[in-house]
Design a protein around this motif. Structure first.
Motif, PDB file in Angstrom:
ATOM      1  N   PRO A  29      46.549  35.115  40.849  1.00  0.00           N
ATOM      2  CA  PRO A  29      46.861  33.880  40.115  1.00  0.00           C
ATOM      3  C   PRO A  29      48.307  33.389  40.270  1.00  0.00           C
ATOM      4  O   PRO A  29      48.538  32.182  40.250  1.00  0.00           O
ATOM      5  CB  PRO A  29      46.557  34.244  38.656  1.00  0.00           C
ATOM      6  N   HIS A  88      36.789  33.182  32.383  1.00  0.00           N
ATOM      7  CA  HIS A  88      37.876  34.075  32.797  1.00  0.00           C
ATOM      8  C   HIS A  88      37.447  35.535  32.642  1.00  0.00           C
ATOM      9  O   HIS A  88      36.467  35.839  31.956  1.00  0.00           O
ATOM     10  CB  HIS A  88      39.128  33.826  31.962  1.00  0.00           C
ATOM     11  N   SER A 113      45.961  42.096  34.599  1.00  0.00           N
ATOM     12  CA  SER A 113      45.865  41.109  33.520  1.00  0.00           C
ATOM     13  C   SER A 113      46.807  41.386  32.354  1.00  0.00           C
ATOM     14  O   SER A 113      47.136  40.476  31.598  1.00  0.00           O
ATOM     15  CB  SER A 113      44.423  41.020  32.996  1.00  0.00           C
ATOM     16  N   LEU A 168      42.019  36.261  34.553  1.00  0.00           N
ATOM     17  CA  LEU A 168      41.657  35.844  35.906  1.00  0.00           C
ATOM     18  C   LEU A 168      40.606  34.742  35.841  1.00  0.00           C
ATOM     19  O   LEU A 168      39.506  34.965  35.331  1.00  0.00           O
ATOM     20  CB  LEU A 168      41.105  37.047  36.687  1.00  0.00           C
ATOM     21  N   TYR A 184      38.777  32.052  41.074  1.00  0.00           N
ATOM     22  CA  TYR A 184      39.666  32.807  41.959  1.00  0.00           C
ATOM     23  C   TYR A 184      38.979  34.041  42.552  1.00  0.00           C
ATOM     24  O   TYR A 184      39.496  34.648  43.477  1.00  0.00           O
ATOM     25  CB  TYR A 184      40.915  33.243  41.205  1.00  0.00           C
TER      26      TYR A 184
END
Length: 186
Positions: A38, A109, A123, A129, A133
């Motif tokens: 990210p 997410h 994370s 996340l 992605y």
């Protein structure tokens, strides 16, 4: 490490038969996924899914709790045991390797963590996340090579790439980690 990644398993489906044909499955806790980092989407990362959308995630003394319940986490590895209550102090209370959350994973997410929990940028450091992605699920480690630190610190120019290729060719047999080859990723 060089991996085979199933990019179809999580891809969107146009027709109902695609799910059965390609073995598509929803992302589940415990899956090892490859994704765009990210903070720099040009880089790929690999981590284990810990929290699903809507889950409450918390770490207490390095133990993961999902929705208030401890989870079985056989893949987690720690460089040091959790601190005892006597060793806790102000600095330790801010150490996300020991204590974290609770946080709720937003819709769309995931919360991911590396298996080497004391040495993983995951994370706990950069947040949730986004689903878009995620590139796929890691399947097999097909080649592992013990690179030198200089292999990672060079200038990404053409000269550095040529040096890297020459290094792999000249050290293929001595730096290949044969014991890691063709391992299924669980």
């Amino acid at each position: 490490d060089h991996l085979l990644v199933n990019k179809l398993v999580y891809s969107p489906s146009r027709w109902p038969f695609e799910d059965a044909l390609f073995g598509k499955k929803p992302i589940r806790r415990g899956h090892v996924v490859v994704f765009k980092f990210p903070e720099d989407p040009t880089r790929d990362f690999i981590k284990r899914v810990i929290g699903l959308p809507g889950d409450s995630v918390q770490l207490r003394s390095k133990r993961v709790f999902i929705n208030g319940e401890p989870i079985e986490d056989p893949y987690a590895h720690f460089e040091a045991p959790p601190r005892s209550p006597d060793e806790r102090h102000e600095v330790a209370s801010f150490d996300v390797r020991e204590e974290y959350g609770p946080v709720t994973v937003p819709a769309g997410h995931y919360f991911v963590m590396g298996d080497n929990r004391d040495n993983s940028e995951d994370s706990r450091y950069w947040g949730f996340l986004p689903r878009e992605y995620i590139k796929g699920r890691a399947l097999i480690l097909y080649w592992s090579y013990e690179a030198e630190p200089v292999d990672y610190s060079g200038n990404p120019g053409i000269g550095s790439r040529v040096e890297g290729v020459v290094s792999v060719v000249t050290h293929f047999f001595t730096r290949t980690r044969w014991d890691r080859m063709f391992r299924q990723i669980h």
